[in-house]
Enzyme design. Structure first.
Site, short mmCIF file in Angstrom:
data_model
loop_
_atom_site.label_atom_id
_atom_site.label_comp_id
_atom_site.label_asym_id
_atom_site.label_seq_id
_atom_site.Cartn_x
_atom_site.Cartn_y
_atom_site.Cartn_z
N ARG A 43 69.23 -7.15 15.06
CA ARG A 43 69.27 -8.54 15.48
C ARG A 43 68.58 -9.44 14.45
O ARG A 43 69.07 -10.54 14.13
CB ARG A 43 68.61 -8.67 16.84
CG ARG A 43 69.36 -7.88 17.90
CD ARG A 43 68.48 -7.50 19.09
NE ARG A 43 68.25 -8.63 19.98
CZ ARG A 43 67.52 -8.54 21.09
NH1 ARG A 43 66.94 -7.39 21.42
NH2 ARG A 43 67.35 -9.59 21.86
N ILE A 66 65.64 2.20 21.86
CA ILE A 66 66.59 1.12 21.64
C ILE A 66 66.17 -0.03 22.55
O ILE A 66 65.50 0.18 23.56
CB ILE A 66 68.06 1.54 21.88
CG1 ILE A 66 68.32 1.87 23.36
CG2 ILE A 66 68.45 2.71 21.00
CD1 ILE A 66 69.79 2.14 23.66
N ASP A 67 66.56 -1.23 22.20
CA ASP A 67 66.14 -2.40 22.95
C ASP A 67 66.56 -2.31 24.42
O ASP A 67 67.61 -1.73 24.73
CB ASP A 67 66.76 -3.67 22.36
CG ASP A 67 66.33 -3.92 20.93
OD1 ASP A 67 65.34 -3.30 20.49
OD2 ASP A 67 66.99 -4.73 20.25
N LYS A 68 65.77 -2.90 25.27
CA LYS A 68 66.08 -2.91 26.70
C LYS A 68 67.47 -3.47 26.97
O LYS A 68 68.22 -2.92 27.79
CB LYS A 68 65.03 -3.76 27.44
CG LYS A 68 65.28 -3.85 28.95
CD LYS A 68 64.30 -4.79 29.62
CE LYS A 68 64.64 -6.24 29.34
NZ LYS A 68 63.83 -7.19 30.15
#
Length: 248
Positions: free
Chosen positions: A157, A56-58
């Protein structure tokens, strides 16, 4: 100043570890920033060797599952590759969508521009599907549920951007970096504007729910991650003012 912990443990056994991470942590090594703080390195101090099976994104908070054995790693990795894992994200976006649900099926090219963003590309992109549901509008914001059916980098996103929406405080996909402040959403607010601390000043995207097949027992299991303090404070305030609660 109180330091926010890097993670809390949702579940662990001899085969898997499920963690709820804070925003700002990588879950594994990153080719763009080798010195950035990493969840796996911190968690290995407690659990020993961990194998990443998804990303998952930072800047996203919420659920991350790691395997603790090579066998569990293979089994879980295959589930993600075969799209057998069910994922639910919650996010707070700017604006008020005119739809209740949206099914986005749009091919995406990862690292498609100079800022390393994921961009639509029908010719070279890979299949990407996300289902969105509107929880409700809260003044200038809206709570949205996202169910990604594929696992492309920045998929939620990028797909929201194509719908004309951006997540609150998204540093890559939004031109609006304005944090959520109580003084701007509550009519009768008597605090000190100059010293006010924002309710939320980071990417408002949370990996809320994850359903997998346990690699040893074969049982279908579901994990959920409570909101972090900043997102929970925002939820409570917006629910009290506008009556919209994504956890209801």
């Amino acid at each position: 100043m109180k330091i926010t912990p890097d993670y809390t443990t949702i579940y662990s056994d001899d085969s898997i570890v499920v963690l709820n991470k804070r925003s700002g942590l990588l879950i594994a090594a990153d080719r763009y920033d080798e010195t950035a703080p990493r969840l796996d390195l911190e968690a290995e101090k407690e659990f020993g060797k961990l194998y990443a099976v998804h990303r998952i994104d930072k800047d996203t908070s919420g659920l991350v599952i790691y395997a603790r054995t090579a066998e569990a790693h293979r089994a879980l990795s295959m589930q993600f590759e075969n799209r057998e894992v069910e994922k639910i994200y919650h996010c707070l976006v700017y604006g008020r969508p005119l739809w209740q649900t949206q099914h986005v099926d749009q091919r995406l090219l990862v690292d498609g521009d100079a800022r390393h963003r994921t961009v639509p590309n029908h010719r070279y992109g890979k299949d990407a599907v996300t289902d969105f549901t509107l929880f409700g509008a809260c003044g200038p914001y809206s709570w949205i549920e996202a169910r990604p059916r594929t696992g492309r980098t920045h998929q939620i996103r990028a797909h929201l951007k194509e719908l004309g929406l951006s997540i609150v405080c998204d540093p890559l996909y939004s031109a609006n970096q304005k944090p959520v402040r109580l003084s701007e959403i509550k009519r009768k607010w008597n605090g000190d504007v100059e010293n006010e601390r924002p309710l939320l000043s980071r990417l408002a995207l949370h990996a809320y729910c994850l359903t997998v097949t346990h690699p040893v027992t074969g049982e279908r299991v579901t994990f959920t991650a409570p909101y972090s303090k900043d997102m929970e404070a925002t939820r409570k305030q917006l629910a009290g003012i506008f009556g919209v609660n994504p956890l209801a």
